[in-house]
Design a protein around this motif. Structure first.
Motif, PDB file in Angstrom:
ATOM      1  N   GLN A 124      32.377 -17.587 -25.168  1.00  0.00           N
ATOM      2  CA  GLN A 124      33.924 -17.877 -24.924  1.00  0.00           C
ATOM      3  C   GLN A 124      33.862 -19.163 -23.788  1.00  0.00           C
ATOM      4  O   GLN A 124      34.460 -19.260 -22.865  1.00  0.00           O
ATOM      5  N   CYS A 125      33.155 -20.100 -24.081  1.00  0.00           N
ATOM      6  CA  CYS A 125      32.905 -21.300 -23.372  1.00  0.00           C
ATOM      7  C   CYS A 125      33.888 -22.325 -23.292  1.00  0.00           C
ATOM      8  O   CYS A 125      34.569 -22.355 -24.314  1.00  0.00           O
ATOM      9  N   ILE A 126      34.195 -23.174 -22.070  1.00  0.00           N
ATOM     10  CA  ILE A 126      35.114 -24.027 -22.127  1.00  0.00           C
ATOM     11  C   ILE A 126      34.447 -25.258 -21.330  1.00  0.00           C
ATOM     12  O   ILE A 126      33.468 -25.023 -20.360  1.00  0.00           O
ATOM     13  N   ILE A 127      34.638 -26.517 -21.750  1.00  0.00           N
ATOM     14  CA  ILE A 127      34.143 -27.656 -20.837  1.00  0.00           C
ATOM     15  C   ILE A 127      35.038 -27.932 -19.875  1.00  0.00           C
ATOM     16  O   ILE A 127      36.241 -28.141 -19.801  1.00  0.00           O
ATOM     17  N   THR A 128      34.393 -27.804 -18.644  1.00  0.00           N
ATOM     18  CA  THR A 128      35.156 -27.907 -17.471  1.00  0.00           C
ATOM     19  C   THR A 128      34.972 -29.412 -16.826  1.00  0.00           C
ATOM     20  O   THR A 128      36.005 -29.844 -16.123  1.00  0.00           O
ATOM     21  N   ASN A 129      33.989 -30.100 -17.094  1.00  0.00           N
ATOM     22  CA  ASN A 129      33.640 -31.412 -16.503  1.00  0.00           C
ATOM     23  C   ASN A 129      32.930 -32.320 -17.675  1.00  0.00           C
ATOM     24  O   ASN A 129      31.920 -32.007 -17.994  1.00  0.00           O
ATOM     25  N   GLN A 130      33.571 -33.492 -17.953  1.00  0.00           N
ATOM     26  CA  GLN A 130      32.893 -34.121 -19.226  1.00  0.00           C
ATOM     27  C   GLN A 130      32.201 -35.375 -18.477  1.00  0.00           C
ATOM     28  O   GLN A 130      33.000 -36.175 -17.715  1.00  0.00           O
ATOM     29  N   LYS A 131      31.191 -35.885 -18.815  1.00  0.00           N
ATOM     30  CA  LYS A 131      30.511 -37.032 -18.498  1.00  0.00           C
ATOM     31  C   LYS A 131      30.631 -37.101 -16.759  1.00  0.00           C
ATOM     32  O   LYS A 131      30.797 -37.633 -16.019  1.00  0.00           O
ATOM     33  N   LEU A 166      31.923 -36.120 -26.773  1.00  0.00           N
ATOM     34  CA  LEU A 166      30.576 -36.020 -26.105  1.00  0.00           C
ATOM     35  C   LEU A 166      29.328 -36.190 -27.012  1.00  0.00           C
ATOM     36  O   LEU A 166      29.662 -35.697 -28.351  1.00  0.00           O
ATOM     37  N   ASP A 167      28.273 -36.470 -26.569  1.00  0.00           N
ATOM     38  CA  ASP A 167      27.143 -36.820 -27.579  1.00  0.00           C
ATOM     39  C   ASP A 167      26.041 -36.413 -26.786  1.00  0.00           C
ATOM     40  O   ASP A 167      26.026 -35.889 -25.792  1.00  0.00           O
ATOM     41  N   ILE A 185      24.802 -30.719 -30.174  1.00  0.00           N
ATOM     42  CA  ILE A 185      26.039 -30.355 -30.106  1.00  0.00           C
ATOM     43  C   ILE A 185      26.529 -30.040 -31.817  1.00  0.00           C
ATOM     44  O   ILE A 185      25.880 -31.121 -32.455  1.00  0.00           O
ATOM     45  N   ASN A 186      27.401 -29.040 -32.123  1.00  0.00           N
ATOM     46  CA  ASN A 186      28.000 -28.775 -33.300  1.00  0.00           C
ATOM     47  C   ASN A 186      29.231 -28.623 -33.254  1.00  0.00           C
ATOM     48  O   ASN A 186      29.737 -28.688 -32.035  1.00  0.00           O
ATOM     49  N   THR A 187      29.991 -27.934 -34.277  1.00  0.00           N
ATOM     50  CA  THR A 187      31.471 -27.837 -33.996  1.00  0.00           C
ATOM     51  C   THR A 187      31.928 -26.836 -33.183  1.00  0.00           C
ATOM     52  O   THR A 187      32.952 -26.648 -32.667  1.00  0.00           O
ATOM     53  N   ASN A 188      31.169 -25.586 -33.152  1.00  0.00           N
ATOM     54  CA  ASN A 188      31.346 -24.669 -32.198  1.00  0.00           C
ATOM     55  C   ASN A 188      30.389 -24.227 -31.051  1.00  0.00           C
ATOM     56  O   ASN A 188      30.501 -23.402 -30.291  1.00  0.00           O
ATOM     57  N   THR A 189      29.415 -25.046 -30.924  1.00  0.00           N
ATOM     58  CA  THR A 189      28.379 -24.714 -30.148  1.00  0.00           C
ATOM     59  C   THR A 189      27.596 -26.192 -29.288  1.00  0.00           C
ATOM     60  O   THR A 189      27.690 -27.105 -29.981  1.00  0.00           O
ATOM     61  N   ILE A 190      27.310 -25.763 -28.305  1.00  0.00           N
ATOM     62  CA  ILE A 190      26.408 -26.932 -27.556  1.00  0.00           C
ATOM     63  C   ILE A 190      25.624 -26.073 -26.940  1.00  0.00           C
ATOM     64  O   ILE A 190      25.547 -25.059 -26.219  1.00  0.00           O
TER      65      ILE A 190
END
Length: 128
Positions: free
Chosen positions: A121-128, A95-96, A72-77
């Motif tokens: 153009q990604c977005i996180i839809t569900n975390q953990k 997130l880690d 994980i970085n500032t603009n990428t996973i």
């Protein structure tokens, strides 16, 4: 004189059509419904087995990918070292590495060298 007016009207219409074709509205991936929901291992395997068939199926499509964060970085996973997700804006989340994540984005191709599916153009839809 009428020929010039007719020519001018046709020229104006052609310019308007050309402008609208070149400067189309950008897709809003966040509001689009994902056409496919897959695990990172599944989509990576499809591209590794037959990248041409996989590109025909997934290229420029909105998909939702889930798996564990391997980088994980500032603009990428990167998910499971198999799917590289690029975000339009800086990621602001807690997130880690090794967290479960579900990300929606547009498939832009497959990197044979790194063996990674590329999304933008990604977005996180569900975390953990």
């Amino acid at each position: 004189m009428r020929k010039w007016i007719g020519f001018l009207i046709v020229l104006i219409i052609a310019v308007i059509i050309g402008y609208n074709y070149i400067y189309q509205d950008h897709r809003d991936i966040e509001r689009e419904t994902a056409e496919f929901t897959v695990l990172s291992s599944e989509i990576s395997e499809l591209f590794a087995d037959n990248s041409i068939t996989a590109e025909q199926k997934f290229l420029n499509k909105t998909i939702e990918v889930s798996g564990l964060i391997s980088d994980i970085n500032t603009n990428t996973i990167t998910i499971d070292d198999k799917v590289f997700c690029q975000f339009s804006e800086q990621i602001e989340t807690a997130l880690d590495k090794n967290d479960n994540v579900k990300i929606k984005g547009r498939v832009i191709g497959y990197d044979d060298l790194l063996e990674q599916v590329k999304l933008d153009q990604c977005i996180i839809t569900n975390q953990k």
